[in-house]
Design a protein around this motif. Structure first.
Motif, PDB file in Angstrom:
ATOM      1  N   VAL A 277     -62.303 -23.968 -31.404  1.00 25.51           N
ATOM      2  CA  VAL A 277     -61.017 -23.477 -32.317  1.00 25.51           C
ATOM      3  C   VAL A 277     -61.085 -24.181 -33.616  1.00 25.51           C
ATOM      4  N   SER A 278     -61.347 -23.255 -34.721  1.00 26.39           N
ATOM      5  CA  SER A 278     -61.352 -24.004 -36.046  1.00 26.39           C
ATOM      6  C   SER A 278     -60.398 -23.323 -36.862  1.00 26.39           C
ATOM      7  N   ASN A 282     -61.283 -18.840 -33.019  1.00 24.82           N
ATOM      8  CA  ASN A 282     -62.306 -19.139 -31.899  1.00 24.82           C
ATOM      9  C   ASN A 282     -63.786 -18.935 -32.329  1.00 24.82           C
ATOM     10  N   VAL A 283     -64.882 -19.755 -32.404  1.00 26.48           N
ATOM     11  CA  VAL A 283     -65.902 -19.720 -32.902  1.00 26.48           C
ATOM     12  C   VAL A 283     -66.808 -20.247 -31.991  1.00 26.48           C
ATOM     13  N   SER A 284     -68.020 -19.250 -31.688  1.00 30.91           N
ATOM     14  CA  SER A 284     -68.861 -19.275 -30.604  1.00 30.91           C
ATOM     15  C   SER A 284     -69.938 -20.016 -31.056  1.00 30.91           C
ATOM     16  N   LEU A 285     -70.353 -21.282 -30.879  1.00 31.61           N
ATOM     17  CA  LEU A 285     -71.408 -22.041 -31.198  1.00 31.61           C
ATOM     18  C   LEU A 285     -72.709 -21.472 -30.987  1.00 31.61           C
ATOM     19  N   ASP A 286     -72.875 -20.592 -29.876  1.00 34.64           N
ATOM     20  CA  ASP A 286     -73.988 -19.899 -29.681  1.00 34.64           C
ATOM     21  C   ASP A 286     -74.236 -18.862 -30.577  1.00 34.64           C
ATOM     22  N   ARG A 287     -73.462 -18.058 -31.136  1.00 37.69           N
ATOM     23  CA  ARG A 287     -73.661 -17.090 -31.962  1.00 37.69           C
ATOM     24  C   ARG A 287     -73.716 -17.687 -33.218  1.00 37.69           C
ATOM     25  N   VAL A 288     -73.183 -18.955 -33.675  1.00 37.46           N
ATOM     26  CA  VAL A 288     -73.583 -19.608 -35.043  1.00 37.46           C
ATOM     27  C   VAL A 288     -74.751 -20.016 -35.035  1.00 37.46           C
ATOM     28  N   GLU A 289     -75.404 -20.468 -33.854  1.00 37.12           N
ATOM     29  CA  GLU A 289     -76.960 -21.120 -33.725  1.00 37.12           C
ATOM     30  C   GLU A 289     -77.879 -19.911 -33.661  1.00 37.12           C
ATOM     31  N   ALA A 290     -77.541 -18.798 -33.095  1.00 34.01           N
ATOM     32  CA  ALA A 290     -78.373 -17.676 -33.502  1.00 34.01           C
ATOM     33  C   ALA A 290     -78.736 -17.070 -34.911  1.00 34.01           C
ATOM     34  N   TRP A 311     -59.408 -28.721 -40.159  1.00 26.94           N
ATOM     35  CA  TRP A 311     -59.503 -27.520 -39.205  1.00 26.94           C
ATOM     36  C   TRP A 311     -59.386 -27.773 -37.732  1.00 26.94           C
ATOM     37  N   GLY A 312     -59.619 -29.248 -37.465  1.00 24.00           N
ATOM     38  CA  GLY A 312     -59.335 -29.686 -36.068  1.00 24.00           C
ATOM     39  C   GLY A 312     -61.055 -29.933 -35.547  1.00 24.00           C
ATOM     40  N   GLU A 313     -61.816 -28.575 -35.670  1.00 16.15           N
ATOM     41  CA  GLU A 313     -63.114 -29.006 -35.222  1.00 16.15           C
ATOM     42  C   GLU A 313     -64.176 -27.894 -36.164  1.00 16.15           C
ATOM     43  N   GLU A 314     -65.254 -28.031 -36.465  1.00 17.94           N
ATOM     44  CA  GLU A 314     -66.171 -27.253 -37.201  1.00 17.94           C
ATOM     45  C   GLU A 314     -67.435 -27.332 -36.679  1.00 17.94           C
ATOM     46  N   VAL A 336     -74.105 -17.565 -42.624  1.00 15.72           N
ATOM     47  CA  VAL A 336     -73.117 -17.193 -41.154  1.00 15.72           C
ATOM     48  C   VAL A 336     -71.716 -16.666 -41.381  1.00 15.72           C
ATOM     49  N   GLY A 337     -71.253 -17.015 -42.796  1.00 11.04           N
ATOM     50  CA  GLY A 337     -70.175 -16.461 -43.001  1.00 11.04           C
ATOM     51  C   GLY A 337     -70.104 -14.810 -42.981  1.00 11.04           C
ATOM     52  N   ASP A 338     -70.959 -14.410 -43.677  1.00  8.01           N
ATOM     53  CA  ASP A 338     -71.412 -12.953 -43.764  1.00  8.01           C
ATOM     54  C   ASP A 338     -71.531 -12.420 -42.319  1.00  8.01           C
ATOM     55  N   ALA A 339     -72.071 -13.015 -41.500  1.00  9.97           N
ATOM     56  CA  ALA A 339     -72.575 -12.496 -40.157  1.00  9.97           C
ATOM     57  C   ALA A 339     -71.229 -12.770 -39.172  1.00  9.97           C
ATOM     58  N   LEU A 340     -70.573 -13.792 -39.323  1.00 10.96           N
ATOM     59  CA  LEU A 340     -69.414 -13.995 -38.267  1.00 10.96           C
ATOM     60  C   LEU A 340     -67.889 -14.594 -38.676  1.00 10.96           C
ATOM     61  N   GLY A 341     -67.754 -14.450 -40.188  1.00 10.12           N
ATOM     62  CA  GLY A 341     -66.784 -14.929 -40.669  1.00 10.12           C
ATOM     63  C   GLY A 341     -66.450 -16.296 -41.159  1.00 10.12           C
ATOM     64  N   ALA A 342     -65.474 -16.593 -41.861  1.00 11.10           N
ATOM     65  CA  ALA A 342     -65.627 -17.707 -42.737  1.00 11.10           C
ATOM     66  C   ALA A 342     -65.339 -19.124 -41.610  1.00 11.10           C
ATOM     67  N   ALA A 343     -64.605 -18.875 -40.419  1.00  6.78           N
ATOM     68  CA  ALA A 343     -64.261 -20.032 -39.712  1.00  6.78           C
ATOM     69  C   ALA A 343     -65.718 -20.465 -38.941  1.00  6.78           C
ATOM     70  N   ALA A 344     -66.497 -19.608 -39.017  1.00 10.32           N
ATOM     71  CA  ALA A 344     -67.796 -20.070 -38.340  1.00 10.32           C
ATOM     72  C   ALA A 344     -68.787 -20.520 -39.142  1.00 10.32           C
ATOM     73  N   ARG A 345     -68.448 -20.811 -40.554  1.00 13.19           N
ATOM     74  CA  ARG A 345     -69.579 -21.545 -41.493  1.00 13.19           C
ATOM     75  C   ARG A 345     -69.597 -23.023 -41.028  1.00 13.19           C
ATOM     76  N   PRO A 346     -70.864 -23.354 -40.942  1.00 15.04           N
ATOM     77  CA  PRO A 346     -70.997 -25.144 -40.744  1.00 15.04           C
ATOM     78  C   PRO A 346     -70.627 -25.927 -41.709  1.00 15.04           C
ATOM     79  N   ALA A 347     -70.117 -27.056 -41.623  1.00  9.41           N
ATOM     80  CA  ALA A 347     -69.583 -27.919 -42.266  1.00  9.41           C
ATOM     81  C   ALA A 347     -70.648 -28.815 -42.907  1.00  9.41           C
ATOM     82  N   ALA A 348     -71.734 -28.897 -42.340  1.00  4.77           N
ATOM     83  CA  ALA A 348     -72.869 -30.287 -42.696  1.00  4.77           C
ATOM     84  C   ALA A 348     -74.186 -29.609 -41.923  1.00  4.77           C
TER      85      ALA A 348
END
Length: 378
Positions: A277-278, A282-290, A311-314, A336-348
């Motif tokens: 939860v960022s 809610n952000v699925s790490l599996d979807r970000v990874e894909a 954000w709590g977690e990223e 990632v942001g284009d595909a899944l939204g801003a909250a899903a963007r990796p921090a690093a």
């Protein structure tokens, strides 16, 4: 009377595991536990033939008890799905279900398995082992990281891979570009979905095999059929939570979110527990990874959670090799942001010489998450 003894065998001695499984499937041997487990119980329920540990990539490993009937049903379903019995190359350790089932299928098919590159995967060893296979149909089972090594190998290795009638690939997400590249090389790739609790893969290329049935309940995949495990050894609470009766049908509730297409094709969306939860989203790490793995230089990337004061977690991306990150963080975040939204963007993006792996060849996500969390705290 069935033998209730449990024989614990060092999984590195795969020939001893193979022989013990043959004895058990012939009806006069003890149940087999390929593991270094000094605390293993001396006996099991009469129907148990094999005990395997879950990989422990995201949670504490469990010991899964599989009956002879489940092993036979799984092997028969695989044989039917692949078009016949054949000879197998063992490339995955028998401590885990995918490797153990290579040995079970070999026993039931009456063929001798061939040792492939166990431990650190070496494409040259794979090619040499392929030369020792006979004229029967040729099969092997790999995880995506191993397949990627073969795709990148020299032409002789790629020709050896093309000689297989089927290469089962499972255990973790298979990036579409990697699957496409393997098929372009003429390889017969079969995407598999399953777990220790289903006696290995029970869904091939999206469709259930054998008598496997699928349903989605509250967004989470449930599986029924003859290949289901008896439960978790010595853990009736976990068994009752995962395996349930519904109108006389026994179902295993997975940890995976999924959807079923109108034609029954399975689409796995990611682990139900691999969500952060960022900033309240809610952000699925599996979807970000894909998404990340579809980018150049990131085919083997792993996405884990990291603490964030804001954000709590990223999500953060971990890659192997100093030059693996061929895209800038800003580009990865944009994709990632284009595909899944801003909250899903990796921090690093963290680059490591190599990723820590479990014995199955899967990334050790718990170790990576601990490493990233420790880095974020310093």
């Amino acid at each position: 009377m069935p033998d209730r003894r449990l024989l614990t065998i060092d999984p590195s001695a795969w020939r001893a595991v193979h022989a013990a499984l043959r004895d058990r499937l012939d009806g006069d041997g003890p149940a087999v536990f390929p593991a270094d487990a000094p605390d293993a119980p001396p006996t099991v329920d009469a129907g148990v033939a094999l005990v395997v540990q879950t990989s422990g990539s995201t949670a504490r490993p469990k010991r899964v008890a599989l009956s002879e009937a489940a092993l036979r049903a799984s092997a028969a379903a695989t044989e039917a799905a692949l078009g016949g019995a054949g000879q197998w190359m063992l490339c995955l350790p028998p401590a885990y279900v995918a490797g153990a089932q290579v040995l079970v299928r070999s026993v039931l098919a009456g063929t001798e398995p061939v040792e492939g590159p166990l431990g650190r995967f070496d494409p040259a060893v794979f090619a040499a082992a392929a030369e020792s296979l006979g004229n029967a149909r040729r099969y092997t089972a790999l995880v995506p990281a191993q397949l990627a090594r073969l795709v990148e190998a020299e032409p002789g290795v790629r020709a050896a891979a093309a000689s297989f009638d089927a290469i089962l690939v499972g255990g973790q997400f298979l990036p579409q570009p990697l699957a496409d590249r393997a098929r372009e090389l003429g390889w017969r790739i079969v995407r598999t979905y399953g777990s220790s609790e289903t006696a290995t893969g029970c869904v091939y290329d999206g469709y259930p095999i054998g008598d496997t049935r699928l349903r989605v309940v509250d967004g989470v995949l449930e599986v029924s059929g003859s290949t289901l495990a008896d439960g978790y050894l010595g853990d009736p609470t976990a068994t009752a939570a995962a395996f349930r009766l519904d109108d006389g049908v026994r179902w295993y509730r997975t940890d995976d979110r999924a959807e079923l297409d109108p034609d029954g094709r399975l689409r796995v969306l990611g682990r139900a527990d691999n969500v952060l939860v960022s900033g309240g989203v809610n952000v699925s790490l599996d979807r970000v990874e894909a998404v990340v793995r579809s980018l150049p230089g990131f085919a083997d990337a792993v996405v884990v959670r990291a603490p964030s004061a804001r954000w709590g977690e990223e999500p953060v991306v971990v890659v192997a090799g100093a030059d693996a990150a061929s895209l800038l963080l800003s580009e990865v975040r944009a994709r990632v942001g284009d595909a899944l939204g801003a909250a899903a963007r990796p921090a690093a993006i963290f680059a490591m010489p190599e990723l820590p792996l479990l014995a199955t060849g899967k990334p050790d996500r718990r170790a990576l998450a601990d490493l990233v969390a420790g880095t974020a705290e310093t």
